[in-house]
Design a protein around this motif. Structure first.
Motif, PDB file in Angstrom:
ATOM      1  N   GLU A   8     -20.221  12.409 -13.789  1.00 47.53           N
ATOM      2  CA  GLU A   8     -19.085  11.884 -13.102  1.00 47.53           C
ATOM      3  C   GLU A   8     -19.584  12.060 -11.569  1.00 47.53           C
ATOM      4  O   GLU A   8     -19.121  11.222 -10.926  1.00 47.53           O
ATOM      5  CB  GLU A   8     -17.998  13.219 -13.324  1.00 47.53           C
ATOM      6  CG  GLU A   8     -17.446  12.817 -14.770  1.00 47.53           C
ATOM      7  CD  GLU A   8     -16.179  13.658 -15.076  1.00 47.53           C
ATOM      8  OE1 GLU A   8     -16.375  14.725 -14.375  1.00 47.53           O
ATOM      9  OE2 GLU A   8     -15.776  13.430 -16.079  1.00 47.53           O
ATOM     10  N   ASP A  12     -19.011   9.069  -9.271  1.00 47.49           N
ATOM     11  CA  ASP A  12     -18.332   9.374  -7.813  1.00 47.49           C
ATOM     12  C   ASP A  12     -19.010   8.673  -6.554  1.00 47.49           C
ATOM     13  O   ASP A  12     -18.564   8.243  -5.764  1.00 47.49           O
ATOM     14  CB  ASP A  12     -17.721  10.561  -7.771  1.00 47.49           C
ATOM     15  CG  ASP A  12     -16.615  11.025  -8.745  1.00 47.49           C
ATOM     16  OD1 ASP A  12     -16.354   9.974  -9.394  1.00 47.49           O
ATOM     17  OD2 ASP A  12     -16.378  12.258  -9.170  1.00 47.49           O
ATOM     18  N   VAL A  32      -9.794   9.908  -2.957  1.00 44.81           N
ATOM     19  CA  VAL A  32     -10.376  10.446  -4.298  1.00 44.81           C
ATOM     20  C   VAL A  32      -9.600   9.676  -5.526  1.00 44.81           C
ATOM     21  O   VAL A  32     -10.373   9.244  -6.197  1.00 44.81           O
ATOM     22  CB  VAL A  32      -9.908  12.021  -4.279  1.00 44.81           C
ATOM     23  CG1 VAL A  32     -10.332  12.471  -5.790  1.00 44.81           C
ATOM     24  CG2 VAL A  32     -10.842  12.956  -3.323  1.00 44.81           C
ATOM     25  N   ALA A  36     -11.952   8.463  -8.328  1.00 45.12           N
ATOM     26  CA  ALA A  36     -11.653   9.304  -9.795  1.00 45.12           C
ATOM     27  C   ALA A  36     -10.545   8.569 -10.687  1.00 45.12           C
ATOM     28  O   ALA A  36     -10.383   9.201 -11.722  1.00 45.12           O
ATOM     29  CB  ALA A  36     -11.726  10.706  -9.589  1.00 45.12           C
ATOM     30  N   ARG A  50     -11.142  17.375 -12.469  1.00 46.65           N
ATOM     31  CA  ARG A  50     -11.647  16.062 -12.196  1.00 46.65           C
ATOM     32  C   ARG A  50     -11.513  15.620 -10.746  1.00 46.65           C
ATOM     33  O   ARG A  50     -12.298  15.027 -10.141  1.00 46.65           O
ATOM     34  CB  ARG A  50     -11.180  15.021 -13.225  1.00 46.65           C
ATOM     35  CG  ARG A  50     -11.576  13.519 -13.054  1.00 46.65           C
ATOM     36  CD  ARG A  50     -13.288  13.515 -13.359  1.00 46.65           C
ATOM     37  NE  ARG A  50     -13.581  12.275 -13.015  1.00 46.65           N
ATOM     38  CZ  ARG A  50     -14.400  12.100 -12.064  1.00 46.65           C
ATOM     39  NH1 ARG A  50     -14.839  13.057 -11.265  1.00 46.65           N
ATOM     40  NH2 ARG A  50     -14.993  10.809 -11.681  1.00 46.65           N
ATOM     41  N   CYS A  54     -14.511  15.171  -7.852  1.00 50.60           N
ATOM     42  CA  CYS A  54     -14.768  14.034  -6.975  1.00 50.60           C
ATOM     43  C   CYS A  54     -14.587  14.439  -5.373  1.00 50.60           C
ATOM     44  O   CYS A  54     -15.393  14.072  -4.762  1.00 50.60           O
ATOM     45  CB  CYS A  54     -13.723  13.059  -7.481  1.00 50.60           C
ATOM     46  SG  CYS A  54     -14.016  11.615  -6.430  1.00 50.60           S
TER      47      CYS A  54
END
Length: 153
Positions: A8, A12, A32, A36, A50, A54
């Motif tokens: 991730e 990102d 963000v 994300a 999450r 990010c």
């Protein structure tokens, strides 16, 4: 296989770098949510893990000298973000031939001769990052971002 949080992070970072490169030299707000995906804060106003990962990736890119920004907009965006000179040069520069061939794979037929200027554009780090993002293949994204961020400069 890498840990999901590392995959991730690579995605990102790739999205953020592409957004900033596409806007260069203008300053832009990096949200963000645009990177994300949507996030609904909980009943206490806290964002999801999450979302925060990010946001942390964006802050890390700034701390490591890949981007600058004027301020944060709560934990939702970086205000007036821009690539640093070092990041712009790095993204514009040719990636190692081995990486170009590996990430390009079967994209273009063997023996295709392109003008040198086009070959240079297609072998730049930013092109590899964009191509990897389009593929939606986490290993390709990781390799392209890793080569861009961590290969000796």
């Amino acid at each position: 296989m890498a840990d999901i949080h590392v995959e991730e992070f690579y995605k990102d970072a790739a999205v953020a770098l592409v957004q900033l490169y596409s806007a260069f030299p203008r300053r832009v707000d990096l949200f963000v949510e645009d990177i994300a995906g949507p996030d609904e804060p909980d009943e206490f106003g806290l964002h999801s893990k999450r979302h925060m990962a990010c946001f942390g990736a964006l802050i890390w890119l700034a701390e490591e000298g890949f981007l600058r920004y004027v301020d944060t907009i709560r934990q939702e965006a970086l205000d007036q973000a821009i690539l640093t000179q070092e990041a712009f040069i790095r993204l514009s520069s040719p990636a190692p031939d081995v990486l170009v061939q590996e990430l390009r794979g079967s994209e273009e037929p063997a023996g295709t001769l392109l003008p040198p200027s086009l070959q240079e554009d297609l072998s730049s780090h930013i092109h590899l990052v964009r191509t990897a993002l389009k593929s939606r293949h986490s290993v390709r994204i990781g390799r392209a971002v890793h080569a861009t961020l961590f290969t000796s400069r």
